[in-house]
Design an enzyme around this catalytic site. Structure first.
Site, mmCIF file in Angstrom:
data_model
loop_
_atom_site.group_PDB
_atom_site.id
_atom_site.type_symbol
_atom_site.label_atom_id
_atom_site.label_comp_id
_atom_site.label_asym_id
_atom_site.label_seq_id
_atom_site.Cartn_x
_atom_site.Cartn_y
_atom_site.Cartn_z
ATOM 1 N N HIS A 115 0.812 -1.222 0.000
ATOM 2 C CA HIS A 115 0.000 0.000 0.000
ATOM 3 C C HIS A 115 0.845 1.272 0.000
ATOM 4 O O HIS A 115 0.339 2.346 -0.305
ATOM 5 C CB HIS A 115 -0.998 0.002 1.166
ATOM 6 N N ASP A 146 -0.094 -7.575 1.467
ATOM 7 C CA ASP A 146 0.352 -6.182 1.589
ATOM 8 C C ASP A 146 1.873 -6.072 1.637
ATOM 9 O O ASP A 146 2.436 -5.323 2.442
ATOM 10 C CB ASP A 146 -0.257 -5.517 2.825
ATOM 11 N N GLY A 222 3.550 6.550 8.189
ATOM 12 C CA GLY A 222 4.939 6.663 7.743
ATOM 13 C C GLY A 222 5.787 5.491 8.173
ATOM 14 O O GLY A 222 6.860 5.245 7.626
ATOM 15 N N ASN A 223 5.316 4.725 9.196
ATOM 16 C CA ASN A 223 6.025 3.524 9.622
ATOM 17 C C ASN A 223 5.741 2.333 8.713
ATOM 18 O O ASN A 223 6.407 1.295 8.814
ATOM 19 C CB ASN A 223 5.617 3.121 11.041
ATOM 20 N N SER A 224 4.751 2.441 7.836
ATOM 21 C CA SER A 224 4.375 1.322 6.968
ATOM 22 C C SER A 224 5.575 0.744 6.234
ATOM 23 O O SER A 224 6.333 1.465 5.593
ATOM 24 C CB SER A 224 3.373 1.793 5.916
ATOM 25 N N LEU A 281 -9.935 -21.406 -1.218
ATOM 26 C CA LEU A 281 -11.033 -22.314 -0.918
ATOM 27 C C LEU A 281 -12.376 -21.753 -1.374
ATOM 28 O O LEU A 281 -13.225 -22.486 -1.854
ATOM 29 C CB LEU A 281 -11.072 -22.595 0.587
ATOM 30 N N GLY A 282 -12.556 -20.445 -1.209
ATOM 31 C CA GLY A 282 -13.769 -19.807 -1.699
ATOM 32 C C GLY A 282 -14.935 -19.818 -0.742
ATOM 33 O O GLY A 282 -16.079 -20.004 -1.147
ATOM 34 N N VAL A 283 -14.656 -19.613 0.559
ATOM 35 C CA VAL A 283 -15.737 -19.518 1.539
ATOM 36 C C VAL A 283 -15.485 -18.349 2.487
ATOM 37 O O VAL A 283 -14.351 -17.913 2.661
ATOM 38 C CB VAL A 283 -15.877 -20.807 2.396
#
Length: 414
Positions: A115, A146, A222-224, A281-283
């Site tokens: 991000h 991320d 800013g720490n990201s 898996l799709g749930v």
């Protein structure tokens, strides 16, 4: 405890006495199929000399002296503004975002958050206290965890890579250090402890990131992308989100870091192919507790109530049934009528986190045995895991509905 650990804890003591903030994070439905297991590859990184108390009794200072020069100040021009709430906290202003990152090898590779760099037209990095700016290339990124990998071309004597440690060895209460650039204040070090383990947070594309580290080390916009470091000076996490209280957007003592175990997998995939694949898996599901069991008259004591299925997804194709009838439980609603997942590959399932954990250890194309309870009858399905779509929202999947749309009272799910 050894002398190093004792010294480190004494450094932190004054911070610990400031008070304790307890947060209850309750989520009803989280998505299964997050971090796909990939064939392990070896990433060669430079290994720094171990931190030692012999030279300086202040262990935090030693960590900062050793690792600070390898932490980068990242500027992303043309990047979109971040979001709020559980905040992916890239500092953003006027189309320019700033964040943090850290060197992992002498080739100039830098790990940061997706991000921070997503959508940027130009990336630059400053290392440590240096004012020299290096143009950075985006090698690849993975919105689902991320994480992103950059590369800079800098002189070898300016490259001070950090060693990546083993997040699986962390315990609640372990001291940690964060180094980054909060509010543009470069090379800032803060201290804290591991407040909790095995948290889950939502990525910017709607999927859940599992096995996340919670810390009370002060981290802010800013720490990201900056490192969370253990007492050995090793990176055990990438600081990625903060939970904020009230109308404020800063640190309230609840930060989240993507664990180094995930970082190693993702970075290896990016370096090998430039992309990352995740099993799917799709749930979406809700962890059962006594209130839900009683309200729905279920004939099981534990498990995960399937709420929604990706239409045409792996679980749907195999025959797993999703919920279809809204029922009020307390002040919230759940979908009744769906299967209750009780086991995967023969191992008992009690929480949605356990479902996520199994999928984390699987690869695209693997077949898993899913056992469910349907109206008091046990059924088994063989599900071939698919490749996770790029985005959980907007694809008609119901894979990760907005968290406030199915949020339950505290204790109802995870």
């Amino acid at each position: 405890m050894n002398s190093r650990g004792s010294s480190f804890r004494s450094v932190f003591l004054s911070a610990f006495l400031g008070g304790l903030l307890v947060a209850t994070l309750g989520f009803a439905a989280v998505s299964a199929g997050w971090v796909g297991k990939t064939e392990r590859t070896t990433t060669t990184v430079a290994t720094a000399a171990p931190v030692s108390n012999d030279a300086d009794p202040n262990l935090v200072n030693q960590i900062y002296e050793r690792d600070g020069a390898g932490v980068g100040f990242i500027t992303a021009s043309g990047a979109p503004a971040g979001s709020s709430g559980t905040d992916p906290f890239g500092q953003s202003e006027g189309g320019t975002a700033t964040g943090s990152g850290f060197l992992i090898d002498k080739d100039g590779h830098i790990v940061t958050n997706n991000h921070v760099v997503e959508g940027a037209r130009e990336l630059t990095v400053k290392l440590g206290d240096s004012e020299t700016s290096y143009s950075a290339e985006l090698v690849g990124s993975d919105a689902s965890t991320d994480l992103a990998l950059l590369k800079i071309d800098a002189p070898g004597d300016q490259l001070r890579p950090l060693e990546i440690g083993d997040s699986d060895k962390l315990e609640v209460g372990d001291p940690v250090v964060a180094i980054g650039n909060p509010f543009g204040l470069n090379s800032t070090v803060t201290t804290g402890i591991v407040s909790a383990l095995q948290r889950e947070i939502q990525s910017t594309n709607g999927y859940s990131i599992s096995e996340v580290i919670q810390t009370d080390a002060a981290i802010n916009p800013g720490n990201s992308g900056g490192p969370l470091i253990n007492t050995e000076g090793q990176v055990v996490g990438v600081n990625s989100q903060i939970a904020t209280g009230g109308s404020g957007g800063g640190n309230v003592g609840i930060g989240f870091a993507v664990p180094s175990s995930t970082v190693k997998d993702v970075v290896s995939q990016i370096r090998d192919s430039g992309k990352v694949e995740h099993a799917y898996l799709g749930v979406s599901g809700a962890t059962l507790n006594p209130e839900i069991i009683d309200a729905l008259n279920l004939e099981v004591e534990r498990g995960v109530l399937v709420q929604d299925l990706t239409s045409g997804g792996p679980a749907d194709d195999a025959g797993v049934k999703g919920g279809d009838t809204p029922v009020t439980v307390g002040s919230q609603q759940v979908l009744s009528g769906g299967d209750v997942i009780t086991a995967i590959n023969g191992d008992e399932i009690s929480t949605m986190e356990e479902v996520v954990g199994v999928i984390n250890e699987a690869e695209v194309g693997d077949t898993v045995d899913v056992s469910v309870d349907r109206d008091g009858e046990s059924r088994d399905f063989q599900v071939e895991l698919g490749l996770r779509p790029d985005n959980a929202s907007g694809n008609g999947s119901g894979q990760a509905p907005p968290q406030d749309s199915q949020q339950l009272p505290p204790g109802f799910g995870q």
